[in-house]
Scaffold this motif. Sequence first.
Motif, PDB file in Angstrom:
ATOM      1  N   ALA A  78       0.810  -0.853  -0.293  1.00 17.87           N
ATOM      2  CA  ALA A  78       0.049   0.257  -0.035  1.00 17.87           C
ATOM      3  C   ALA A  78       0.543   1.156  -0.113  1.00 17.87           C
ATOM      4  N   ALA A  79       1.924   1.137   1.263  1.00 16.88           N
ATOM      5  CA  ALA A  79       2.674   2.196   0.320  1.00 16.88           C
ATOM      6  C   ALA A  79       3.182   2.736  -1.060  1.00 16.88           C
ATOM      7  N   LEU A  80       3.842   1.814  -1.423  1.00 17.79           N
ATOM      8  CA  LEU A  80       4.519   1.276  -3.303  1.00 17.79           C
ATOM      9  C   LEU A  80       3.174   2.352  -3.439  1.00 17.79           C
ATOM     10  N   LEU A  81       2.662   1.626  -3.689  1.00 18.43           N
ATOM     11  CA  LEU A  81       0.712   2.661  -4.240  1.00 18.43           C
ATOM     12  C   LEU A  81       0.742   4.239  -4.246  1.00 18.43           C
ATOM     13  N   VAL A  82       0.995   4.070  -3.028  1.00 13.49           N
ATOM     14  CA  VAL A  82       0.748   5.768  -2.636  1.00 13.49           C
ATOM     15  C   VAL A  82       2.148   6.429  -3.207  1.00 13.49           C
ATOM     16  N   VAL A  83       2.969   5.793  -2.970  1.00  9.29           N
ATOM     17  CA  VAL A  83       3.956   6.562  -3.516  1.00  9.29           C
ATOM     18  C   VAL A  83       4.279   6.789  -4.629  1.00  9.29           C
ATOM     19  N   LEU A  84       4.266   6.193  -5.104  1.00  8.75           N
ATOM     20  CA  LEU A  84       3.600   5.706  -7.146  1.00  8.75           C
ATOM     21  C   LEU A  84       2.573   6.936  -7.693  1.00  8.75           C
ATOM     22  N   GLY A  85       1.570   6.299  -6.800  1.00  7.20           N
ATOM     23  CA  GLY A  85       0.517   7.320  -7.471  1.00  7.20           C
ATOM     24  C   GLY A  85       1.009   8.914  -7.198  1.00  7.20           C
ATOM     25  N   ALA A  86       1.320   9.503  -5.813  1.00  5.94           N
ATOM     26  CA  ALA A  86       1.793   9.868  -6.245  1.00  5.94           C
ATOM     27  C   ALA A  86       2.829  11.074  -7.182  1.00  5.94           C
ATOM     28  N   GLU A  87       3.630  10.326  -6.974  1.00  2.00           N
ATOM     29  CA  GLU A  87       4.691  10.689  -8.129  1.00  2.00           C
ATOM     30  C   GLU A  87       4.492  10.672  -9.917  1.00  2.00           C
ATOM     31  N   LEU A  88       3.424  10.043  -9.984  1.00  2.00           N
ATOM     32  CA  LEU A  88       3.591  10.100 -11.090  1.00  2.00           C
ATOM     33  C   LEU A  88       2.003  10.675 -11.327  1.00  2.00           C
ATOM     34  N   THR A  89       1.609  12.026 -10.389  1.00  2.00           N
ATOM     35  CA  THR A  89       0.307  12.966 -10.240  1.00  2.00           C
ATOM     36  C   THR A  89       1.588  14.154 -10.235  1.00  2.00           C
ATOM     37  N   ILE A  90       2.432  13.685  -9.495  1.00  2.28           N
ATOM     38  CA  ILE A  90       4.140  15.425  -9.888  1.00  2.28           C
ATOM     39  C   ILE A  90       4.178  15.562 -11.443  1.00  2.28           C
ATOM     40  N   ARG A  91       4.637  13.957 -11.414  1.00  6.89           N
ATOM     41  CA  ARG A  91       4.846  13.905 -13.239  1.00  6.89           C
ATOM     42  C   ARG A  91       4.702  14.643 -14.003  1.00  6.89           C
ATOM     43  N   ARG A  92       3.092  14.039 -13.753  1.00  5.22           N
ATOM     44  CA  ARG A  92       2.050  14.915 -14.996  1.00  5.22           C
ATOM     45  C   ARG A  92       1.914  16.339 -14.732  1.00  5.22           C
ATOM     46  N   ARG A  93       2.336  16.787 -13.984  1.00  3.28           N
ATOM     47  CA  ARG A  93       2.091  18.463 -13.967  1.00  3.28           C
ATOM     48  C   ARG A  93       3.473  18.745 -14.416  1.00  3.28           C
ATOM     49  N   ARG A  94       4.550  18.630 -14.332  1.00  7.69           N
ATOM     50  CA  ARG A  94       6.040  19.025 -14.971  1.00  7.69           C
ATOM     51  C   ARG A  94       4.964  18.670 -16.669  1.00  7.69           C
ATOM     52  N   SER A  95       5.174  17.401 -16.729  1.00  7.32           N
ATOM     53  CA  SER A  95       4.942  17.703 -18.705  1.00  7.32           C
ATOM     54  C   SER A  95       3.285  18.480 -18.941  1.00  7.32           C
ATOM     55  N   SER A  96       2.855  18.913 -18.718  1.00  7.15           N
ATOM     56  CA  SER A  96       1.147  18.860 -18.702  1.00  7.15           C
ATOM     57  C   SER A  96       1.180  20.276 -19.867  1.00  7.15           C
ATOM     58  N   GLU A  97       0.255  20.282 -20.527  1.00  4.99           N
ATOM     59  CA  GLU A  97       0.092  21.087 -22.092  1.00  4.99           C
ATOM     60  C   GLU A  97      -0.318  22.453 -20.666  1.00  4.99           C
ATOM     61  N   PRO A  98      -0.186  23.794 -20.988  1.00  2.15           N
ATOM     62  CA  PRO A  98      -1.140  24.477 -20.439  1.00  2.15           C
ATOM     63  C   PRO A  98      -2.311  24.905 -20.951  1.00  2.15           C
ATOM     64  N   SER A  99      -2.789  24.510 -21.920  1.00  2.00           N
ATOM     65  CA  SER A  99      -4.322  24.616 -21.822  1.00  2.00           C
ATOM     66  C   SER A  99      -5.233  23.417 -21.369  1.00  2.00           C
ATOM     67  N   LEU A 100      -4.761  22.463 -20.336  1.00  2.99           N
ATOM     68  CA  LEU A 100      -5.477  21.961 -19.389  1.00  2.99           C
ATOM     69  C   LEU A 100      -5.155  22.192 -17.903  1.00  2.99           C
ATOM     70  N   LYS A 101      -5.954  23.621 -17.863  1.00  8.83           N
ATOM     71  CA  LYS A 101      -5.379  24.226 -17.065  1.00  8.83           C
ATOM     72  C   LYS A 101      -6.288  23.639 -15.707  1.00  8.83           C
ATOM     73  N   LEU A 102      -7.227  23.108 -15.701  1.00 10.39           N
ATOM     74  CA  LEU A 102      -8.520  23.189 -15.382  1.00 10.39           C
ATOM     75  C   LEU A 102      -8.739  21.812 -14.456  1.00 10.39           C
ATOM     76  N   LEU A 103      -8.288  20.997 -15.516  1.00 10.45           N
ATOM     77  CA  LEU A 103      -7.507  19.184 -15.098  1.00 10.45           C
ATOM     78  C   LEU A 103      -6.745  19.308 -14.540  1.00 10.45           C
ATOM     79  N   GLN A 104      -5.404  20.241 -14.610  1.00 11.54           N
ATOM     80  CA  GLN A 104      -4.516  19.651 -13.862  1.00 11.54           C
ATOM     81  C   GLN A 104      -4.522  20.866 -12.200  1.00 11.54           C
ATOM     82  N   GLN A 105      -6.043  21.398 -12.120  1.00 15.41           N
ATOM     83  CA  GLN A 105      -6.364  22.149 -10.603  1.00 15.41           C
ATOM     84  C   GLN A 105      -6.689  20.708 -10.125  1.00 15.41           C
TER      85      GLN A 105
END
Length: 126
Positions: A78-105
């Motif tokens: 469970a700890a591994l899944l939690v860390v992976l989920g949090a890291e994936l959302t952070i990496r998604r934030r770095r590589s996101s398009e500026p047009s997806l502002k609401l989805l990112q928020q």
Amino acid sequence: MGITELNPASSPESNAVRRLQSTRLQNNVGQAIQRLDQWALNPWRKLSLLSLSGLIGFLIGSAITSVAGVLGQMDPVAALLVVLGAELTIRRRRSSEPSLKLLQQLLDLGRIGFLYGLFLEGFKLI
């Protein structure tokens, strides 16, 4: 007299790019984010979406810790899944398009609610 092989390199279809058929479902799913952006132009609607995202993240965070606590042997997984989920959302934030502002928020507030639920459950154990 035998079966002749078809050479895929000589086929005229090999050089052509195949496009998938555009269906109504595919078009609706593709336009869902733009529709959500358009709907959330009203500040109260946007605030309600963002607060729901945070609360749903909190609910998922507290539910995961409750289930992992009951099972006992699943704590490292469970700890591994939690860390992976949090890291994936952070990496998604770095590589996101500026047009997806609401989805990112929405994703950021869901992650914040999720981590808040985890910390709150952790402090209950102390």
